[in-house]
Scaffold this motif. Structure first.
Motif, PDB file in Angstrom:
ATOM      1  N   PHE A  72      14.804   5.046  -3.986  1.00  0.00           N
ATOM      2  CA  PHE A  72      16.254   4.934  -3.889  1.00  0.00           C
ATOM      3  C   PHE A  72      16.621   3.551  -3.368  1.00  0.00           C
ATOM      4  O   PHE A  72      15.888   2.958  -2.568  1.00  0.00           O
ATOM      5  N   ARG A  73      17.752   3.066  -3.812  1.00  0.00           N
ATOM      6  CA  ARG A  73      18.401   1.890  -3.227  1.00  0.00           C
ATOM      7  C   ARG A  73      17.479   0.739  -2.839  1.00  0.00           C
ATOM      8  O   ARG A  73      17.031  -0.015  -3.674  1.00  0.00           O
ATOM      9  N   ASN A  74      17.177   0.595  -1.548  1.00  0.00           N
ATOM     10  CA  ASN A  74      16.422  -0.562  -1.051  1.00  0.00           C
ATOM     11  C   ASN A  74      14.929  -0.297  -0.896  1.00  0.00           C
ATOM     12  O   ASN A  74      14.219  -1.059  -0.241  1.00  0.00           O
ATOM     13  N   ASP A  75      14.435   0.787  -1.476  1.00  0.00           N
ATOM     14  CA  ASP A  75      13.012   1.110  -1.334  1.00  0.00           C
ATOM     15  C   ASP A  75      12.132   0.109  -2.073  1.00  0.00           C
ATOM     16  O   ASP A  75      12.483  -0.376  -3.145  1.00  0.00           O
ATOM     17  N   VAL A  76      10.956  -0.155  -1.485  1.00  0.00           N
ATOM     18  CA  VAL A  76       9.909  -0.901  -2.174  1.00  0.00           C
ATOM     19  C   VAL A  76       8.871   0.103  -2.679  1.00  0.00           C
ATOM     20  O   VAL A  76       8.399   0.953  -1.929  1.00  0.00           O
ATOM     21  N   LEU A  77       8.559   0.001  -3.970  1.00  0.00           N
ATOM     22  CA  LEU A  77       7.545   0.863  -4.567  1.00  0.00           C
ATOM     23  C   LEU A  77       6.267   0.076  -4.805  1.00  0.00           C
ATOM     24  O   LEU A  77       6.309  -1.033  -5.341  1.00  0.00           O
ATOM     25  N   SER A  78       5.130   0.643  -4.403  1.00  0.00           N
ATOM     26  CA  SER A  78       3.846   0.009  -4.706  1.00  0.00           C
ATOM     27  C   SER A  78       3.002   0.922  -5.579  1.00  0.00           C
ATOM     28  O   SER A  78       2.883   2.110  -5.303  1.00  0.00           O
ATOM     29  N   ILE A  79       2.437   0.328  -6.622  1.00  0.00           N
ATOM     30  CA  ILE A  79       1.525   1.044  -7.506  1.00  0.00           C
ATOM     31  C   ILE A  79       0.145   0.438  -7.300  1.00  0.00           C
ATOM     32  O   ILE A  79      -0.007  -0.786  -7.377  1.00  0.00           O
ATOM     33  N   MET A  80      -0.830   1.277  -6.974  1.00  0.00           N
ATOM     34  CA  MET A  80      -2.159   0.730  -6.646  1.00  0.00           C
ATOM     35  C   MET A  80      -3.270   1.625  -7.176  1.00  0.00           C
ATOM     36  O   MET A  80      -3.154   2.836  -7.180  1.00  0.00           O
ATOM     37  N   PRO A  81      -4.362   0.998  -7.637  1.00  0.00           N
ATOM     38  CA  PRO A  81      -5.511   1.772  -8.120  1.00  0.00           C
ATOM     39  C   PRO A  81      -6.365   2.270  -6.953  1.00  0.00           C
ATOM     40  O   PRO A  81      -6.621   1.521  -6.003  1.00  0.00           O
ATOM     41  N   ALA A  82      -6.821   3.501  -7.047  1.00  0.00           N
ATOM     42  CA  ALA A  82      -7.666   4.093  -6.003  1.00  0.00           C
ATOM     43  C   ALA A  82      -9.010   3.393  -5.897  1.00  0.00           C
ATOM     44  O   ALA A  82      -9.734   3.570  -4.923  1.00  0.00           O
ATOM     45  N   THR A  83      -9.335   2.556  -6.876  1.00  0.00           N
ATOM     46  CA  THR A  83     -10.604   1.829  -6.892  1.00  0.00           C
ATOM     47  C   THR A  83     -10.664   0.715  -5.844  1.00  0.00           C
ATOM     48  O   THR A  83     -11.742   0.182  -5.570  1.00  0.00           O
ATOM     49  N   LEU A  84      -9.523   0.353  -5.240  1.00  0.00           N
ATOM     50  CA  LEU A  84      -9.505  -0.697  -4.219  1.00  0.00           C
ATOM     51  C   LEU A  84     -10.278  -0.283  -2.976  1.00  0.00           C
ATOM     52  O   LEU A  84     -10.496   0.899  -2.725  1.00  0.00           O
ATOM     53  N   GLU A  85     -10.635  -1.290  -2.153  1.00  0.00           N
ATOM     54  CA  GLU A  85     -11.312  -0.981  -0.894  1.00  0.00           C
ATOM     55  C   GLU A  85     -10.368  -0.278   0.068  1.00  0.00           C
ATOM     56  O   GLU A  85      -9.158  -0.520   0.055  1.00  0.00           O
ATOM     57  N   ALA A  86     -10.941   0.556   0.934  1.00  0.00           N
ATOM     58  CA  ALA A  86     -10.139   1.378   1.839  1.00  0.00           C
ATOM     59  C   ALA A  86      -9.190   0.537   2.689  1.00  0.00           C
ATOM     60  O   ALA A  86      -8.020   0.901   2.889  1.00  0.00           O
ATOM     61  N   THR A  88      -7.768  -2.387   2.076  1.00  0.00           N
ATOM     62  CA  THR A  88      -6.627  -2.864   1.295  1.00  0.00           C
ATOM     63  C   THR A  88      -5.645  -1.722   1.022  1.00  0.00           C
ATOM     64  O   THR A  88      -4.433  -1.879   1.188  1.00  0.00           O
ATOM     65  N   LEU A  89      -6.175  -0.587   0.623  1.00  0.00           N
ATOM     66  CA  LEU A  89      -5.308   0.568   0.358  1.00  0.00           C
ATOM     67  C   LEU A  89      -4.501   0.931   1.607  1.00  0.00           C
ATOM     68  O   LEU A  89      -3.296   1.189   1.535  1.00  0.00           O
ATOM     69  N   ARG A  90      -5.166   0.929   2.750  1.00  0.00           N
ATOM     70  CA  ARG A  90      -4.501   1.311   4.000  1.00  0.00           C
ATOM     71  C   ARG A  90      -3.361   0.333   4.319  1.00  0.00           C
ATOM     72  O   ARG A  90      -2.250   0.737   4.639  1.00  0.00           O
ATOM     73  N   ASP A  91      -3.660  -0.964   4.189  1.00  0.00           N
ATOM     74  CA  ASP A  91      -2.654  -1.979   4.499  1.00  0.00           C
ATOM     75  C   ASP A  91      -1.433  -1.861   3.572  1.00  0.00           C
ATOM     76  O   ASP A  91      -0.291  -1.967   4.011  1.00  0.00           O
ATOM     77  N   ARG A  92      -1.681  -1.666   2.276  1.00  0.00           N
ATOM     78  CA  ARG A  92      -0.569  -1.592   1.323  1.00  0.00           C
ATOM     79  C   ARG A  92       0.243  -0.319   1.515  1.00  0.00           C
ATOM     80  O   ARG A  92       1.466  -0.329   1.454  1.00  0.00           O
ATOM     81  N   LEU A  93      -0.445   0.794   1.731  1.00  0.00           N
ATOM     82  CA  LEU A  93       0.253   2.069   1.899  1.00  0.00           C
ATOM     83  C   LEU A  93       1.076   2.095   3.183  1.00  0.00           C
ATOM     84  O   LEU A  93       2.140   2.711   3.245  1.00  0.00           O
ATOM     85  N   ALA A  94       0.597   1.398   4.206  1.00  0.00           N
ATOM     86  CA  ALA A  94       1.270   1.427   5.509  1.00  0.00           C
ATOM     87  C   ALA A  94       2.683   0.847   5.432  1.00  0.00           C
ATOM     88  O   ALA A  94       3.551   1.230   6.219  1.00  0.00           O
ATOM     89  N   VAL A  95       2.921  -0.062   4.485  1.00  0.00           N
ATOM     90  CA  VAL A  95       4.235  -0.713   4.430  1.00  0.00           C
ATOM     91  C   VAL A  95       5.066  -0.312   3.207  1.00  0.00           C
ATOM     92  O   VAL A  95       6.182  -0.790   3.037  1.00  0.00           O
ATOM     93  N   ALA A  96       4.529   0.557   2.361  1.00  0.00           N
ATOM     94  CA  ALA A  96       5.277   0.954   1.155  1.00  0.00           C
ATOM     95  C   ALA A  96       6.270   2.059   1.489  1.00  0.00           C
ATOM     96  O   ALA A  96       5.946   2.990   2.222  1.00  0.00           O
ATOM     97  N   ASP A  97       7.492   1.936   0.968  1.00  0.00           N
ATOM     98  CA  ASP A  97       8.454   3.031   1.131  1.00  0.00           C
ATOM     99  C   ASP A  97       8.085   4.204   0.233  1.00  0.00           C
ATOM    100  O   ASP A  97       8.318   5.361   0.575  1.00  0.00           O
TER     101      ASP A  97
END
Lengths: 243, 243
Positions: free
Chosen positions: B152-166, B168-177
């Motif tokens: 919605f509105r001001n949300d940031v969406l991140s699309i990421m492959p599960a193949t990434l290292e844990a 990196t996934l943790r860092d990206r997921l922590a800040v994604a709306d």
């Protein structure tokens, strides 16, 4: 032998369809959205108080005179909340559904991605059978029009509205492998500064009104910050693109 | 008066089309992709050495016997680079284009988003007129099937492959709306741990093979990590969803 008519105490409720109708080119409707659009008795769509009816314009050639149209006015000013307007629109739609008529609600792009239909979905999906038909997002239509492969293999893609604060935009862009910045409008100058700070400006691509007859593609360095429409997009494709 | 025939010294080259054919339901092709698919003389598509031809299966009912088919084998093992295979496939396509025949290359989902067509695009788009037709990504088809408004509105969406290292996934997921994690397969257990660490597990939704007849939706807590297909997706919808 004549079959016995079933006794019905109440009218069977209509189905609610959230139709993703894509970024603007009517040929980018899906076959499914086209089938539902041309078979439902009622079509609803948001309109601006200013009179703009973009969603309806995309599919105007598919609408028949015998279909009932339900315009849903939204406030022209971003200062006013659109939520009371969606309350009214949802109730107009609910009246048709209660009377047993299927209703298709037009939604530009992809309904679940910043889509206007989600506000109708939130109000009515528990009361009526609801189906969402995905649509082509302007995000990806822009990549196609720009001829710019966006993400490969292990890339992380971030989609973010230019309306965010500069600090948030900077933080998110700094770690994205590829990014799409939407809803540019009057925020272009802010975006340009951030992209320059992050050394992303040379990689960035610019497009207005993807897939529409008045689509504009130009080098981002030539964009006049005072004349950027809301429907403009900046795209930063992945650098991992294997040649 | 008979018009003078133009003298042609060489054959006009064919057009190359990258066709997004959507996540699996044939009705989710766009009208444009359907028109091009049913009008070109040549259709190319990736196949697995194992014999699986998923892209062709989606549109099988639209292909006519008089259309030439060009399968492009890809390696079955992820250990082997697919790039030499795309070299061979691109040259087979180029032969038809040089002979003046238009070629449509089928691409599951959206071509510019982790799409196989980008490897053909990179090899041929400078030699031949190329047009990319956007398609419905399984990412957004999943949101529709799950009935889950994503951003919605001001949300940031991140699309990421599960193949990434844990990490990196943790860092990206922590800040994604809001986030979509794709290509799950054998990486599900890793994803589950990260989501639990970030208190996102309760919000996460799970779907396999969105829009296909064998689509599966189940509570993420009930997923067996040893039986997660590659085509499974985990989705974390935005919490800013206004009710």
């Amino acid at each position: 032998m004549k079959p016995v008519e079933p006794v019905e105490n109440e009218v069977k409720k209509g189905n609610l369809y959230g139709l993703g109708i894509g970024p603007g080119d009517p040929e980018l409707l899906t076959i499914k959205a086209h089938r539902i659009l041309t078979s439902v008795p009622v079509i609803a769509y948001p309109t601006m108080e200013s009179g703009k009816v973009f969603a309806r314009a995309i599919v105007a050639d598919f609408i028949r005179p015998d279909q009932i149209e339900v315009p849903m006015p939204l406030p022209f000013s971003v200062e006013r909340s659109s939520q009371p307007y969606y309350d009214i629109g949802a109730e107009k739609i609910a009246e048709h559904l209660e009377a047993g008529r299927d209703v298709a609600v037009l939604c530009e792009g992809e309904p679940m991605l910043y889509g206007s239909f989600m506000y109708i979905f939130n109000r009515l999906s528990k009361r009526f059978h609801t189906e969402v038909i995905p649509g082509i997002s302007s995000t990806f239509a822009s990549a196609a029009m720009l001829g710019a492969p966006l993400t490969f293999r292990n890339d992380v893609l971030s989609i973010m509205p230019a309306t965010l604060e500069a600090e948030t935009l900077r933080d998110r862009l700094a770690v994205a492998d590829a990014a799409v910045i939407i809803k540019l409008g009057r925020h272009f100058a802010k975006i340009k500064t951030i992209l320059q700070e992050l050394n992303l400006f040379e990689r960035a691509l610019y497009i207005e009104r993807a897939t529409l007859p008045n689509q504009v593609i130009k080098p981002i360095a030539e964009v006049d910050p005072d004349n950027v429409p809301y429907w403009a997009i900046v795209m930063i494709p992945s650098q991992t693109n294997p040649q």
